[in-house]
Design a protein around this motif. Structure first.
Motif: not given
Length: 575
Positions: A225-246
């Protein structure tokens, strides 16, 4: 209280609300105990393998224990595929199976699997496909064994456990006299503060020096359930997000910083961002075959790898990290964000290339539906909060590439164990766990034919799953592999029945569609009906999924493949 009554009472204590299983003499007492439970919904399947896949589906996004059961002997052995899937895909699942009377061990009695006297050894086989398998030795041990088993299922990286119940413990007069509550008390896996500070300093230094960072998120992040935390990380520090298929959908795939799927059937935008990255922060993934282009040896050359995972074994696989953080994903990312906030000021906006795969035009020349268009249509029409499952096969590549998963939706493929029909059946478990969410399965005709008879189970229990069959009457991925490896194909084509007529014969809704417009109409009807529905979509055979064995792109992958073929076994290039 009888043994099976005690097991049901203990399952109720830990919040189990559904049981999936097969009928049998050794499971008869469990079936009766489930009949009288007021909290657990029993679902008897047509085949025990389906029951084990349904237990996986039940646990997939719910955070609850999936439960399946079977009789002794062949029924128990049919559970192995689902338990192996639970092991590879990190699902907390408990299986209970019968066991022949111990007083006859080695005599070859009905369903005997003691491993003695030339009989199969189920204890060894369940031990090989679970985190731990137990043989219940005494009725008085029931609550202790059950409690240890369910806690083991959730500890660290979740996975399957199993309990054998000998038939002699279910005989008349055998009672459990020490009734007590079963406690689920699993210690969390929080991050080490010192490691958090160390990694935050590395990331802060990289940001200060304008080094390029990407986050690569996997299913462990979704499960946590780390979606909100990852969203905060990438938005605050402007880090592109990649994912695996899963990891698809951990943050909405339409988010400006979400650059798509990084895998051999992924997006060029994700490949480009990864190639240009100096630092890769992996969160909740195991860096398995398809996410690493076949364990490519040079994948992380020139890059700093930071890996966050709940299981220490993941740090000792193909890619040892430069910095490892042993932790569940959600508290780990939250701690990293908090530490970075103290170290990093304003960060300039990241320059990234957007993507719009659901709306891109697909050119094709045949009259039948293009599977990419089919995937796009599913994505466009998928309701908020829906779950989209992709079974094993070429359709997975189309769905993973063209469907953009929004926040609140979930996507899951059959994981590294990769069983065909795992999600054809598992979807029923997902729907039982989440009755208010739409559950859609994209599956090949080969997958559906393997075990689509569980449609009868869905009808009987009023479980409205939608199955979309990518129907081209061939095993597409196997055919492509044969052509690439052997330059010919064989035994990959087959004839299908009328899946829509079959669905209607079972009491479900069934549609056969041959245009994208017909599909969209049928899919809208299925979404509004609240009934189990099969949509047989006749797709062209002439479409090949987007694929490259190289993160440098399709052309580079083709060149590398040709160069590899030209090399002899001694490594010398042939003219």
């Amino acid at each position: 209280m009888k043994v099976y009554e005690a097991i049901v009472a203990g399952l109720e204590d830990v919040g189990v609300e559904a049981a999936f299983g097969g009928a049998g003499e050794n499971a008869a007492g469990l079936m009766l105990a489930l009949k009288h439970s007021r909290r657990i919904r029993p679902i008897i399947t047509r085949h025990e393998q389906a029951a084990s896949f349904m237990a996986c589906g039940y646990a997939m996004f719910s955070g609850k224990l999936g439960f399946c059961f079977a009789t002794a002997g062949p029924g128990a052995f049919n559970l192995f595929s689902g338990l192996a899937m639970a092991m590879s895909d990190s699902y907390p699942v408990l299986a209970v199976s019968g066991y022949a009377p111990r007083k006859w061990q080695g005599w070859g009695s009905l369903n005997e699997t003691s491993g003695l006297g030339g009989t199969p050894d189920s204890r060894a086989m369940f031990a090989a496909t679970t985190k731990k398998s137990f043989l219940l030795e005494s009725a008085e041990d029931t609550f202790d064994v059950l409690e240890e088993a369910v806690n083991r299922a959730f500890e660290g990286r979740p996975g399957p456990v199993h309990i054998h119940v000998p038939l002699d413990l279910t005989e008349r007069g055998v009672e459990v006299g020490n009734r007590r509550p079963v406690r689920l008390d699993v210690a969390p896996v929080p991050p080490d503060p010192a490691r958090v500070e160390e990694i935050a300093s590395v990331l802060a230094d990289a940001l200060a020096r304008r080094r390029r960072i990407v986050v690569l998120a996997g299913f462990g992040a979704v499960r946590s359930g780390a979606g909100p935390q990852i969203k905060r990380l990438v938005e605050r520090f402007q880090i592109p997000l990649l994912t695996t298929l899963d990891g698809k959908g951990i943050v909405s795939e339409t988010h400006p910083l979400a650059l798509g799927v990084f895998s051999d059937s992924g997006h060029a935008s994700a490949w480009k961002a990864f190639r240009e990255a100096d630092v890769v922060l992996c969160v909740g993934n195991s860096l398995n075959q398809h996410a690493t282009f076949g364990y490519r040896e040079d994948l992380f050359d020139g890059k700093l790898l930071i890996h966050v995972n709940i299981c220490e074994n993941e740090f000792r696989k193909a890619y040892p990290p430069d910095h490892a953080l042993l932790s569940d994903a959600r508290p780990a990312v939250a701690a990293l964000v908090e530490a970075l906030e103290r170290k990093v000021g304003d960060v300039p906006a990241a320059g990234v290339t957007g993507k719009d795969y659901e709306s891109r035009h697909i050119t094709h020349l045949t009259g039948r539906i293009h599977p990419g268009e089919l995937a796009q249509a599913i994505g466009r029409l998928l309701p908020a909060g829906a779950v989209l499952l992709a079974d094993a096969g070429a359709h997975l590549a189309w769905l993973g590439y063209y469907v953009e998963v929004e926040e609140g939706q979930n996507f899951r493929k059959a994981g590294s164990f990769g069983p065909m029909a795992g999600h054809v059946n598992g979807a029923i478990g997902v729907k039982v766990a989440h009755p208010d969410r739409t559950v859609v399965v994209g599956c090949g005709d080969g997958c559906y034919a393997l075990s689509g008879f569980e449609l009868m189970t869905a009808v009987e229990h009023d479980i409205p799953v939608i199955w979309v069959i990518f129907d081209d009457q061939e095993f597409k991925l196997i055919k492509l592999y044969q052509l690439a490896a052997y330059r010919e194909s064989g035994l990959v084509e087959f004839r299908n029945p009328d899946f829509a007529a079959y669905a209607r014969a079972c009491g479900a809704d069934g549609y056969r569609v041959e245009t994208i417009e017909e599909f969209e109409s049928a899919f809208r009807s299925a979404l509004g009906s609240g009934r189990p529905t099969v949509i047989d979509a006749r797709i062209t055979r002439w479409a090949v999924p987007h694929y490259s064995p190289s993160p440098y792109g399709v052309i580079a992958g083709l060149v590398e493949a040709v160069e590899e073929r030209l090399r002899g076994r001694d490594g010398v290039t042939r003219e």
